[in-house]
Design an enzyme around this catalytic site. Structure first.
Site, mmCIF file in Angstrom:
data_model
loop_
_atom_site.group_PDB
_atom_site.id
_atom_site.type_symbol
_atom_site.label_atom_id
_atom_site.label_comp_id
_atom_site.label_asym_id
_atom_site.label_seq_id
_atom_site.Cartn_x
_atom_site.Cartn_y
_atom_site.Cartn_z
ATOM 1 N N GLY A 193 -11.099 6.416 -5.756
ATOM 2 C CA GLY A 193 -9.895 7.136 -6.182
ATOM 3 C C GLY A 193 -10.191 8.608 -6.388
ATOM 4 O O GLY A 193 -10.796 9.260 -5.528
ATOM 5 N N ASP A 206 1.719 10.353 -6.170
ATOM 6 C CA ASP A 206 1.849 8.895 -6.021
ATOM 7 C C ASP A 206 0.649 8.394 -5.209
ATOM 8 O O ASP A 206 0.434 8.860 -4.094
ATOM 9 C CB ASP A 206 3.180 8.601 -5.292
ATOM 10 C CG ASP A 206 3.389 7.118 -5.003
ATOM 11 O OD1 ASP A 206 2.582 6.292 -5.468
ATOM 12 O OD2 ASP A 206 4.374 6.792 -4.308
ATOM 13 N N ASP A 215 -5.176 2.701 2.091
ATOM 14 C CA ASP A 215 -4.825 2.359 3.481
ATOM 15 C C ASP A 215 -5.000 3.581 4.378
ATOM 16 O O ASP A 215 -5.478 3.482 5.512
ATOM 17 C CB ASP A 215 -3.371 1.883 3.568
ATOM 18 C CG ASP A 215 -3.076 0.732 2.625
ATOM 19 O OD1 ASP A 215 -4.003 -0.070 2.379
ATOM 20 O OD2 ASP A 215 -1.940 0.643 2.132
ATOM 21 N N ASP A 217 8.991 -1.086 1.540
ATOM 22 C CA ASP A 217 8.644 -0.650 0.177
ATOM 23 C C ASP A 217 9.864 -0.038 -0.496
ATOM 24 O O ASP A 217 10.498 0.874 0.057
ATOM 25 C CB ASP A 217 7.530 0.414 0.224
ATOM 26 C CG ASP A 217 6.164 -0.160 0.577
ATOM 27 O OD1 ASP A 217 6.053 -1.390 0.739
ATOM 28 O OD2 ASP A 217 5.219 0.639 0.679
HETATM 29 O O1 RIB Z 1 -1.389 -0.477 -0.241
HETATM 30 C C1 RIB Z 1 -0.069 -0.105 -0.475
HETATM 31 C C2 RIB Z 1 0.881 -1.170 0.005
HETATM 32 O O2 RIB Z 1 0.721 -2.315 -0.799
HETATM 33 C C3 RIB Z 1 2.340 -0.811 -0.109
HETATM 34 O O3 RIB Z 1 2.825 -0.130 1.022
HETATM 35 C C4 RIB Z 1 3.003 -2.147 -0.358
HETATM 36 O O4 RIB Z 1 3.779 -2.609 0.706
HETATM 37 C C5 RIB Z 1 1.868 -3.112 -0.694
HETATM 38 O O5 RIB Z 1 1.630 -3.972 0.324
#
Ligand code: RIB
Length: 297
Positions: A215, A239, A245, A13
């Site tokens: 969210g 952020d 995830d 990223d």
């Molecule tokens: O969900 C966030 C992720 O989405 C980031 O880390 C980026 O790599 C994208 O895949």
């Protein structure tokens, strides 16, 4: 269940932070720049590891410098890595503005050619198996058809959105965010009641339990028709990258430990919120003790 296996994408990223996001055709100045591993698969694996369970991450990197950096990072996070290698490692360009909102462009690189056949000798049973949709959908379908049963519980994040009925119908728990839930259910979500209605439609349509990540409005679960809403844990958001995830990884590790849907939802709800308090995806993911101390307050 004894293990957690995360099957999915790994990216590098590249994060640029600015007062606001650029509009089409505009060049603006960033005030901060970071480079961290990411990708929805790697992020979920880090969230699992930080919340106390050593996961196996099954994915594909390139043959390049980014792959070496990412491998070093992920080993430090105590993740068991099962990797194959292609040409280039996936890259995500992430623009973040001061409100915490972001825009992401992903080049899949090797993630885009990950195939089940490269991993078919991996033993997957008695596990929570976590998918997202940044690797080919056929690869996910092949994994699911080969591991179904065997005491596995499948959790799929339908992100980036794609309505693959086989995947959606063969998942134990779907974890869309608000936008993805709207697309799955075919209705608008403007408030918690709308989200509850969407969860009923999704359960009916795909015969899969569903967690909707709302969210900064919290989250809810519809598990076998029982719906429970969890209020947001309020933090100072910087952020939001990777918050979903982090939620998924935290939910899976707490569920492996407790087998309690309610405790795992409460745990994940806090974890996802805490992950928004720093830049990048997993650098800001919390550890188990941070979450537990908030739950005990
Ligand atoms: O969900 C966030 C992720 O989405 C980031 O880390 C980026 O790599 C994208 O895949």
């Amino acid at each position: 269940m004894k293990h957690i296996k995360v099957i999915g994408s790994i990216n590098m990223d590249i994060i640029l932070s600015s007062a606001r996001l650029p509009v089409t055709g505009e060049t603006i100045k960033a005030d901060k720049y970071y480079m961290y591993p990411g990708g929805k698969g790697a992020n979920q694996a880090v969230a699992v590891a930080r919340t106390g369970v050593r996961p196996q991450l099954i994915g594909k990197l390139g043959n390049d410098y980014f792959a070496e950096m990412i491998t070093t990072y992920l080993k430090k996070e105590n993740i068991d890595l099962s990797l194959t290698y292609g040409d280039k490692t996936g890259i995500a360009m992430i623009n973040v503005e001061s409100s915490g909102k972001n825009m992401i462009t992903v080049y899949p690189g090797s993630n885009g050619s990950m195939a089940y056949d490269d991993f078919h000798d991996i033993n997957i049973k008695n596990s929570i198996v976590m998918f997202q949709q940044e690797i080919p959908l056929k690869t996910i379908r092949d994994f699911i058809s080969n591991i179904a049963g065997n005491g596995n519980m499948i959790i799929t994040d339908p992100s980036p959105f794609n309505e693959d009925r086989y995947i959606l119908e063969n998942t134990d728990i779907l974890t869309p965010n608000e936008n993805e839930a709207q697309l799955l259910a075919g209705c608008n979500i403007k408030n918690v009641e709308d989200a509850k209605k969407a969860s009923r439609i999704i359960l009916e349509k795909y015969k899969s339990n569903v967690i909707i990540k709302l969210g900064d409005n919290g989250s809810l679960i519809n598990y076998e028709g029982n719906i429970k809403y969890f209020k947001p844990y309020k933090v100072g958001t910087v952020d939001t990258t990777g918050a979903g995830d982090c939620f998924n990884g935290a939910f899976a590790s707490e569920f492996l430990r407790t087998e309690s849907i309610d405790k795992s939802m409460e745990f994940a709800n806090i974890a996802g919120a805490l992950s928004t308090t720093g830049y990048g995806a997993f650098p800001s993911f919390p550890y188990r003790n941070q979450i537990i101390s908030i739950m005990e307050e």
